[in-house]
Design an enzyme around this catalytic site. Structure first.
Site, PDB file in Angstrom:
ATOM      1  N   SER A  53     -28.947  31.716 -30.250  1.00  0.00           N
ATOM      2  CA  SER A  53     -30.305  31.357 -30.172  1.00  0.00           C
ATOM      3  C   SER A  53     -30.438  30.180 -29.073  1.00  0.00           C
ATOM      4  CB  SER A  53     -30.680  30.462 -31.618  1.00  0.00           C
ATOM      5  OG  SER A  53     -31.731  29.508 -31.583  1.00  0.00           O
ATOM      6  N   LYS A  54     -31.451  30.597 -28.475  1.00  0.00           N
ATOM      7  CA  LYS A  54     -31.783  29.518 -27.248  1.00  0.00           C
ATOM      8  C   LYS A  54     -31.895  28.163 -27.666  1.00  0.00           C
ATOM      9  CE  LYS A  54     -34.463  32.859 -24.762  1.00  0.00           C
ATOM     10  NZ  LYS A  54     -35.931  33.245 -23.844  1.00  0.00           N
ATOM     11  N   ARG A  55     -32.387  27.683 -29.022  1.00  0.00           N
ATOM     12  CA  ARG A  55     -32.441  26.277 -29.457  1.00  0.00           C
ATOM     13  C   ARG A  55     -30.890  25.708 -29.743  1.00  0.00           C
ATOM     14  NH1 ARG A  55     -36.704  29.201 -31.519  1.00  0.00           N
ATOM     15  NH2 ARG A  55     -35.527  29.619 -33.414  1.00  0.00           N
ATOM     16  N   ARG A  56     -30.276  26.721 -30.051  1.00  0.00           N
ATOM     17  CA  ARG A  56     -28.701  26.158 -30.435  1.00  0.00           C
ATOM     18  C   ARG A  56     -27.538  26.383 -29.820  1.00  0.00           C
ATOM     19  NH1 ARG A  56     -28.858  29.138 -35.073  1.00  0.00           N
ATOM     20  NH2 ARG A  56     -27.695  30.640 -33.962  1.00  0.00           N
ATOM     21  N   VAL A  85     -27.011  30.030 -23.974  1.00  0.00           N
ATOM     22  CA  VAL A  85     -27.509  31.598 -23.757  1.00  0.00           C
ATOM     23  C   VAL A  85     -28.098  31.640 -22.443  1.00  0.00           C
ATOM     24  CG1 VAL A  85     -27.719  31.744 -26.403  1.00  0.00           C
ATOM     25  CG2 VAL A  85     -29.655  31.436 -24.667  1.00  0.00           C
TER      26      VAL A  85
END
Length: 469
Positions: free
Chosen positions: A234-237, A240
């Site tokens: 995930s981009k938020r976590r 990446v």
């Protein structure tokens, strides 16, 4: 038939490593088949798209070896809006689609559930086009849709479980499902190699291909990429962004090699192989459909191997952005005029064996170019114990008396200083290292002192001794 594959990213953020993996797989497959790689930028999300994101995609592809001019495109999905609308009109006129003005609240009120999909309310009411009316595809009531997939076999979907999905919004613009199909048709795409997350959309898209009277492409859904907790990246976590790895100092060759191992492996008990081997041996049908673990620690180890394999001259060139602060790389802590290219060349072979990413070159060599070392206070506290002042005094006196300032003489001299105090070399050299470099770990000490020079070494040791008063 000429094989035509496409990579179709959306310019809504940094370039995802999973997308880079898909791009490489498409690239290799096209090359193996003597086909064409098409780049299509799916830019219809006007609220989130930015020109810099598009440039970021192109630059990231350049970096991993898919260079501009070597592929067809880039095309932009927004430029094909007329074809999207024409296809929607054909589906409506043929009876394969119908208009609907139901809201989510309307459906919920009729079904009594906020989780149930569209109930087909307008399917046979004959509602014509009008402002705010979405166009829905008329899914067959019976039968199944079989997706022939090179990786996953033949996933089968019951048509009755596929709701009448929207293909055009109330303003007439096509949604992703239809736009994607029409673009692939227009560009003559023969093989769609993409991430597993798109598999649930595939029966809907295949129904659209059939309804538009065109044979669907060959499908291949590569495994989802997950983190150490087996969660989808995930981009938020998670970390990446391909650009982030590039700017940290990962080599393109190492990244390419590692990405291609996410779901596939070359023959034999090996993982680090020349790119030519990957291009020869990769087979789509051999890709494992199970989720692929993106292991940053393993990637880091890969990168270290690639760094150590570089000729020294290439390693020196590769380090230049971090030494000079060019491009997107932050400036180093020294001023440009303080940098000594000859001094760096002297220690480069030593540094090359000790770093895993190129950005680590800065803390390994900064002591050579700064007027005074940046002291790690934790290292100072840990190292400068009782007896350190006496040891530094003796080391300074011994070094001052040296006729030859070279690594071997420095080592033997400091060994003798330590032996007089009952200390092994490791204990003896620790205060000297911190005094001269500011850290407890780094390049081999005596080679570093040789390059740093007599005057600067002794000045730093005297300054450390004064601090111990």
């Amino acid at each position: 038939m000429t094989v035509r594959v496409r990579f179709a990213p959306s310019p809504t953020g940094m370039f995802h490593v999973g997308g880079a993996r898909s791009a490489l797989q498409n690239w290799i497959y096209a090359k193996q088949q003597g086909g064409v790689f098409v780049l299509r930028v799916e830019d219809t999300d006007a609220a989130r798209n930015k020109p810099e994101w598009t440039e970021g995609i192109l630059s990231a592809l350049d970096w991993i070896g898919i260079s501009r001019g070597s592929y067809e495109g880039p095309y932009f999905q927004s430029q094909n809006a007329g074809e999207h609308r024409a296809a929607a009109a054909r589906l409506y006129e043929s009876g394969r689609a119908y208009y609907c003005d139901c809201t989510r609240e309307d459906v919920q009120a009729r079904t009594g559930s906020q989780h149930q999909g569209y109930d087909g309310y307008h399917r046979d009411l004959g509602l014509g086009p009008g402002e705010g009316r979405a166009l829905r595809f008329r899914t067959p009531d019976e039968g199944t849709t079989v997706v022939v997939d090179l990786i996953r076999g033949e996933p089968t979907f019951e048509n009755r479980l596929i709701e009448d999905f929207v293909i055009a919004r109330g303003d007439g613009s096509a949604v992703f499902l239809l736009a994607n199909v029409v673009d692939d048709m227009t560009m003559g795409i023969t093989h769609v190699i993409r991430a597993e997350e798109h598999l649930p959309n595939t029966p809907k898209q295949q129904l659209l291909w059939d309804a538009l009277g065109v044979k669907p492409p060959v499908w291949a859904h590569v495994p989802v990429v997950v983190n150490e907790k087996r969660q989808k990246l995930s981009k938020r976590r998670d970390k990446v962004a391909l650009e982030a790895y590039r700017d940290e100092g990962y080599l393109a060759g190492a990244m390419r090699n590692y990405l291609m191992l996410l779901g596939w492996a070359p023959s034999g008990d090996r993982e680090i192989v020349p790119w030519s081997v990957i291009e020869d041996e990769f087979r789509l049908e051999e890709v494992n459909p199970s989720p692929a673990f993106f292991d940053e620690k393993k990637l880091r180890a890969f990168n270290g191997e690639y760094i150590r394999a570089l000729p020294v001259a290439e390693f020196i060139d590769a380090c230049q952005p971090w030494l000079t602060g060019t491009g997107t790389i932050a400036p180093p802590p020294w001023q440009p005029e303080e940098f000594d290219a000859d001094a760096f060349a002297a220690v480069a072979p030593l540094a090359q064996t000790r770093i895993a990413v190129l950005s680590e070159i800065v803390p390994n060599v900064d002591f050579l170019f700064l007027a005074a070392p940046t002291i790690d206070e934790a290292a100072w506290t840990k190292t400068m114990k009782d007896g350190s002042a006496d040891l530094l005094d003796a080391a300074v006196a011994a070094f001052e008396a040296l006729e030859s300032w070279d690594a071997e003489s420095l080592k033997s001299t400091l060994e003798a200083v330590g032996a007089e105090r009952g200390l092994k070399l490791g204990k003896t050299q620790a205060p000297v290292r911190v005094a001269v470099t500011g850290r407890t770990i780094g390049l081999p000490l005596f080679e570093s002192l040789e390059v740093l020079g007599r005057e600067r070494t002794l000045t730093r040791m005297r300054a450390a001794r004064l601090r111990l008063v």
